[in-house]
Design an enzyme around this catalytic site. Structure first.
Site, PDB file in Angstrom:
ATOM      1  N   GLU A 171      -3.007  -5.107  -2.782  1.00 26.61           N
ATOM      2  CA  GLU A 171      -3.522  -5.416  -3.840  1.00 26.61           C
ATOM      3  C   GLU A 171      -3.617  -5.006  -5.576  1.00 26.61           C
ATOM      4  O   GLU A 171      -3.485  -5.693  -6.138  1.00 26.61           O
ATOM      5  CB  GLU A 171      -5.204  -6.311  -3.316  1.00 26.61           C
ATOM      6  CG  GLU A 171      -5.003  -6.541  -2.700  1.00 26.61           C
ATOM      7  CD  GLU A 171      -5.479  -6.046  -1.305  1.00 26.61           C
ATOM      8  OE1 GLU A 171      -5.301  -4.623  -0.616  1.00 26.61           O
ATOM      9  OE2 GLU A 171      -5.138  -6.191  -0.144  1.00 26.61           O
TER      10      GLU A 171
ATOM     11  N   CYS B 211     -10.852  -3.481  -4.343  1.00 26.23           N
ATOM     12  CA  CYS B 211      -9.533  -4.706  -4.561  1.00 26.23           C
ATOM     13  C   CYS B 211     -10.233  -5.343  -5.467  1.00 26.23           C
ATOM     14  O   CYS B 211      -9.719  -6.324  -6.305  1.00 26.23           O
ATOM     15  CB  CYS B 211      -8.609  -4.552  -3.437  1.00 26.23           C
ATOM     16  SG  CYS B 211      -7.619  -3.438  -3.526  1.00 26.23           S
TER      17      CYS B 211
ATOM     18  N   GLU C 201       0.696   4.904   0.642  1.00 23.06           N
ATOM     19  CA  GLU C 201      -0.393   6.258   1.088  1.00 23.06           C
ATOM     20  C   GLU C 201       0.267   7.716   0.932  1.00 23.06           C
ATOM     21  O   GLU C 201       0.784   7.798   0.627  1.00 23.06           O
ATOM     22  CB  GLU C 201      -0.672   6.581   2.362  1.00 23.06           C
ATOM     23  CG  GLU C 201      -0.932   4.641   2.935  1.00 23.06           C
ATOM     24  CD  GLU C 201      -1.162   4.907   4.537  1.00 23.06           C
ATOM     25  OE1 GLU C 201      -1.150   5.367   5.332  1.00 23.06           O
ATOM     26  OE2 GLU C 201      -2.406   2.995   5.284  1.00 23.06           O
TER      27      GLU C 201
ATOM     28  N   CYS D 247      -4.486   0.624  -2.418  1.00 28.95           N
ATOM     29  CA  CYS D 247      -4.193  -0.624  -1.682  1.00 28.95           C
ATOM     30  C   CYS D 247      -3.402  -1.877  -2.345  1.00 28.95           C
ATOM     31  O   CYS D 247      -3.246  -1.576  -3.909  1.00 28.95           O
ATOM     32  CB  CYS D 247      -5.233  -1.859  -1.645  1.00 28.95           C
ATOM     33  SG  CYS D 247      -6.452  -0.438  -0.451  1.00 28.95           S
TER      34      CYS D 247
ATOM     35  N   ASN E  85       1.019  -1.082  -0.194  1.00 32.68           N
ATOM     36  CA  ASN E  85      -0.101  -0.168  -0.228  1.00 32.68           C
ATOM     37  C   ASN E  85       0.798   1.365   0.225  1.00 32.68           C
ATOM     38  O   ASN E  85       2.157   1.283   0.598  1.00 32.68           O
ATOM     39  CB  ASN E  85      -1.235  -0.034   1.070  1.00 32.68           C
ATOM     40  CG  ASN E  85      -0.537  -0.329   2.723  1.00 32.68           C
ATOM     41  OD1 ASN E  85       0.777  -0.895   2.891  1.00 32.68           O
ATOM     42  ND2 ASN E  85      -1.027   0.269   3.669  1.00 32.68           N
TER      43      ASN E  85
ATOM     44  N   CYS F  48     -10.265  -5.307  -0.049  1.00 31.36           N
ATOM     45  CA  CYS F  48     -11.168  -4.128   0.348  1.00 31.36           C
ATOM     46  C   CYS F  48     -12.259  -4.604  -0.849  1.00 31.36           C
ATOM     47  O   CYS F  48     -11.624  -5.195  -1.811  1.00 31.36           O
ATOM     48  CB  CYS F  48     -10.910  -2.473   0.459  1.00 31.36           C
ATOM     49  SG  CYS F  48      -9.859  -2.215  -0.894  1.00 31.36           S
TER      50      CYS F  48
HETATM   51  N1  THU Z   1      -4.969  -1.520   2.068  1.00 31.49           N
HETATM   52  C1  THU Z   1      -4.857  -2.104   1.951  1.00 31.49           C
HETATM   53  O1  THU Z   1      -3.434  -2.328   1.275  1.00 31.49           O
HETATM   54  N2  THU Z   1      -5.921  -3.741   1.184  1.00 31.49           N
HETATM   55  C2  THU Z   1      -6.877  -3.110   1.416  1.00 31.49           C
HETATM   56  O2  THU Z   1      -7.226  -4.630   0.870  1.00 31.49           O
HETATM   57  C3  THU Z   1      -7.521  -2.537   2.597  1.00 31.49           C
HETATM   58  C4  THU Z   1      -6.985  -1.474   3.085  1.00 31.49           C
HETATM   59  C5  THU Z   1      -4.485  -0.571   2.801  1.00 31.49           C
HETATM   60  C6  THU Z   1      -5.703   1.084   2.557  1.00 31.49           C
HETATM   61  C7  THU Z   1      -4.385   1.689   3.766  1.00 31.49           C
HETATM   62  O3  THU Z   1      -2.822   2.393   3.153  1.00 31.49           O
HETATM   63  C8  THU Z   1      -4.460   1.283   4.400  1.00 31.49           C
HETATM   64  O4  THU Z   1      -4.022  -0.539   4.617  1.00 31.49           O
HETATM   65  C9  THU Z   1      -5.966   1.049   6.119  1.00 31.49           C
HETATM   66  O5  THU Z   1      -6.463   0.862   5.454  1.00 31.49           O
END
Ligand code: THU
Length: 160
Positions: A75, A115, A64, A73, A62, A112
């Site tokens: 994925e 994704c 940010e 994310c 991920n 999520c």
């Molecule tokens: N996140 C992912 O990378 N994948 C997911 O399926 C759920 C959430 C990340 C997004 C964000 O950077 C952090 O997790 C918190 O939500």
């Protein structure tokens, strides 16, 4: 009235040793990917490792951003990279895990909804199921395709 009940199949394993070497390796790559995440806002580091039909593994984590919605994310970072780099090579599997300041999550985290939607498109586009491995220190959860998590989904056939 017709009531529809939808069944999903998820299989839990106690330890990576119960899986074959390829799947163990893929989970290891997801763990390594999580360490490379850029997650200074959530401190939730997610790693994904995509296994292609040519046996190449693409990692994603991920990413940010101070403008929160601009991040992505793990994925989708991995899947979009795999599909952009190898548009004609099918995806066999994806392993996912996450870590916090306390280490890797105990219970596996599912992808999520956004994704899942993206992974479903890849599955449909290649007409090949994408196996999902979710790693937690307590257990590993495996699904044979993305639809197990999102059985009713919007897809390209609906745009016809
Ligand atoms: N996140 C992912 O990378 N994948 C997911 O399926 C759920 C959430 C990340 C997004 C964000 O950077 C952090 O997790 C918190 O939500």
């Amino acid at each position: 009235m017709i009531k529809r009940e939808i069944k999903s199949v998820l299989v839990d394993y106690n330890s990576p040793a119960e899986l074959n070497e390829d799947m163990q390796n893929l989970m290891q790559k997801a763990k390594e990917a999580a360490e490379k995440a850029y997650a200074p806002y959530s401190n939730f580091k997610v790693g994904a490792a995509v296994l292609l039909e040519n046996n190449e593994i693409i990692e994603g984590s991920n990413q940010e951003n101070a403008a929160y919605p601009s991040g992505l994310c793990a994925e989708r970072v991995a899947i979009f990279y795999a599909n952009s780099q190898y548009p004609n090579i099918k995806i066999k599997a994806i392993a996912i895990t996450a870590s916090t300041k306390d280490g890797f999550v105990e219970d596996p985290i599912p992808p999520c909804g956004s994704c899942l939607q993206v992974m479903l498109e890849s599955e449909q586009r290649a007409n090949k199921p994408i196996k999902v491995l979710l790693y937690g220190t307590n257990k590993i959860t495996i699904a044979e395709d993305i639809k197990q998590f999102l059985p009713v989904y919007f897809n390209k056939d609906m745009l016809k």
